[in-house]
Design an enzyme around this catalytic site. Structure first.
Site, PDB file in Angstrom:
ATOM      1  N   GLY A   1       0.819  -1.200   0.000  1.00  0.00           N
ATOM      2  CA  GLY A   1       0.000   0.000   0.000  1.00  0.00           C
ATOM      3  C   GLY A   1       0.855   1.253   0.000  1.00  0.00           C
ATOM      4  N   CYS A   2       0.244   2.381  -0.337  1.00  0.00           N
ATOM      5  CA  CYS A   2       1.003   3.635  -0.475  1.00  0.00           C
ATOM      6  C   CYS A   2       1.488   4.162   0.873  1.00  0.00           C
ATOM      7  CB  CYS A   2       0.168   4.676  -1.212  1.00  0.00           C
ATOM      8  SG  CYS A   2      -1.488   4.946  -0.544  1.00  0.00           S
ATOM      9  N   PHE A   3       0.592   4.279   1.861  1.00  0.00           N
ATOM     10  CA  PHE A   3       1.024   4.696   3.190  1.00  0.00           C
ATOM     11  C   PHE A   3       2.031   3.697   3.761  1.00  0.00           C
ATOM     12  CE2 PHE A   3      -2.876   7.457   4.107  1.00  0.00           C
ATOM     13  CZ  PHE A   3      -2.139   8.621   4.218  1.00  0.00           C
TER      14      PHE A   3
END
Length: 321
Positions: free
Chosen positions: A130-132
């Site tokens: 995921g990005c975070f």
């Protein structure tokens, strides 16, 4: 040439993936599957692609493709793969949350090259982070590697509007997002699980809390994350740990200068800055949520899976001005 396909081609991450693959020297974009946009040209949705391709969205899937990227909504990849069987040679890169957590019912490798490069090289199934999770994990991973992640980690991170996808909602509408700022999913964001999993992979006795406050920013793309935790050594000690950990990383770089999103937006880079305040180490991390946080990292994983140079097709220019 690597024959590549994309499942779910209308969203932001799919659009970025299309842009990269169209210009990748070792890839032929074989098909882009979308039932909602069937028969339309790619540039009718991703309008900057006009003049770059005449490919149309299709309902036909080449199940003999060399690699297939899944850009489906979270929860849909498992169902799609159960209903569609691909050739044994086909490699799968899933950009959803469906396979990021290790489990006995799947063989997906967590696709973070800075953490699992050798496993990725030998994998047929990749769960793209995921990005975070990417921005935050990079900020703290060297501490876990050295068994130093023994106190709570406090994280504040801001993401651009593209992190919410293309579906409209009250908090993504321009009139609400513009000139505004808000926190959401405090202490319970879905990426916390995969962050903790990565820390525990390198420091098996890791049990401390990850206190994460995600925020919505009034900009389009990018993640700016700050993380801090207790660190008994000097700043130079921390810099040595981080420099050693990332010495072979293709896209992760340390700097002593103040970090800005413009340095990384439209690139596959992650930039890190370390600062020491009393007994606390502050790590700032910046990435493009759609590239290093999604599609760029997916192509980086593909390069490794096919034995290509890791940076191939990913030497992208930041939109600095």
């Amino acid at each position: 040439m690597i024959e590549a396909g994309i499942i779910g081609g209308a969203g932001y991450t799919a659009g970025e993936l299309i842009r990269i693959l169209l210009h990748h020297p070792e890839v032929n974009l074989n098909f882009v599957y979308s039932t909602s946009q069937l028969g339309k040209s790619l540039y009718s949705i991703h309008q900057d692609l006009i003049g770059d391709t005449e490919i149309e969205f299709t309902s036909k899937i080449n199940k003999e493709a060399d690699v297939v990227f899944l850009c489906l909504g979270h929860g849909n990849s498992k169902r799609f793969l159960s209903e569609n069987k691909f050739s044994e040679k086909t490699k799968i890169v899933d950009l959803s949350t469906d396979f990021r957590m290790k489990a006995n019912d799947h063989s997906f490798v967590y696709g973070m090259p800075e953490l699992n490069q050798e496993e990725i090289k030998n994998a047929n199934f990749i769960a793209n982070p995921g990005c975070f999770a990417t921005a935050i994990t990079f900020a703290v991973l060297p501490l876990a590697k050295n068994g130093l992640l023994n106190d709570d980690v406090h994280v504040n991170a801001v993401t651009g509007a593209t992190g919410a996808g293309t579906s409209l909602s009250a908090t993504t509408h321009f009139t609400w997002r513009d000139n505004n700022f808000s926190a959401y999913k405090s202490f319970e964001h879905q990426h916390l699980q995969e962050i903790g999993q990565s820390f525990k992979q390198l420091q098996s006795d890791h049990t401390s809390e990850i206190n994460f406050i995600p925020n919505r920013g009034n900009f389009s793309r990018g993640i700016h994350a700050t993380a801090y935790t207790k660190f008994s050594g000097e700043l130079e000690d921390a810099k040595k740990l981080y420099s050693e950990f990332y010495k072979d990383a293709a896209f992760t770089f340390l700097t002593d200068e103040e970090l800005h999103l413009k340095q990384v937006v439209n690139t596959n880079k992650c930039l890190l800055r370390l600062q020491k305040f009393g007994n606390k180490l502050l790590i700032t991390s910046v990435i493009d949520n759609l590239l290093k946080g999604a599609s760029g990292q997916a192509v980086q994983n593909m390069n490794l899976m096919f034995g290509l140079e890791e940076k191939m097709g990913l030497n992208l220019k930041a939109g600095y001005f």
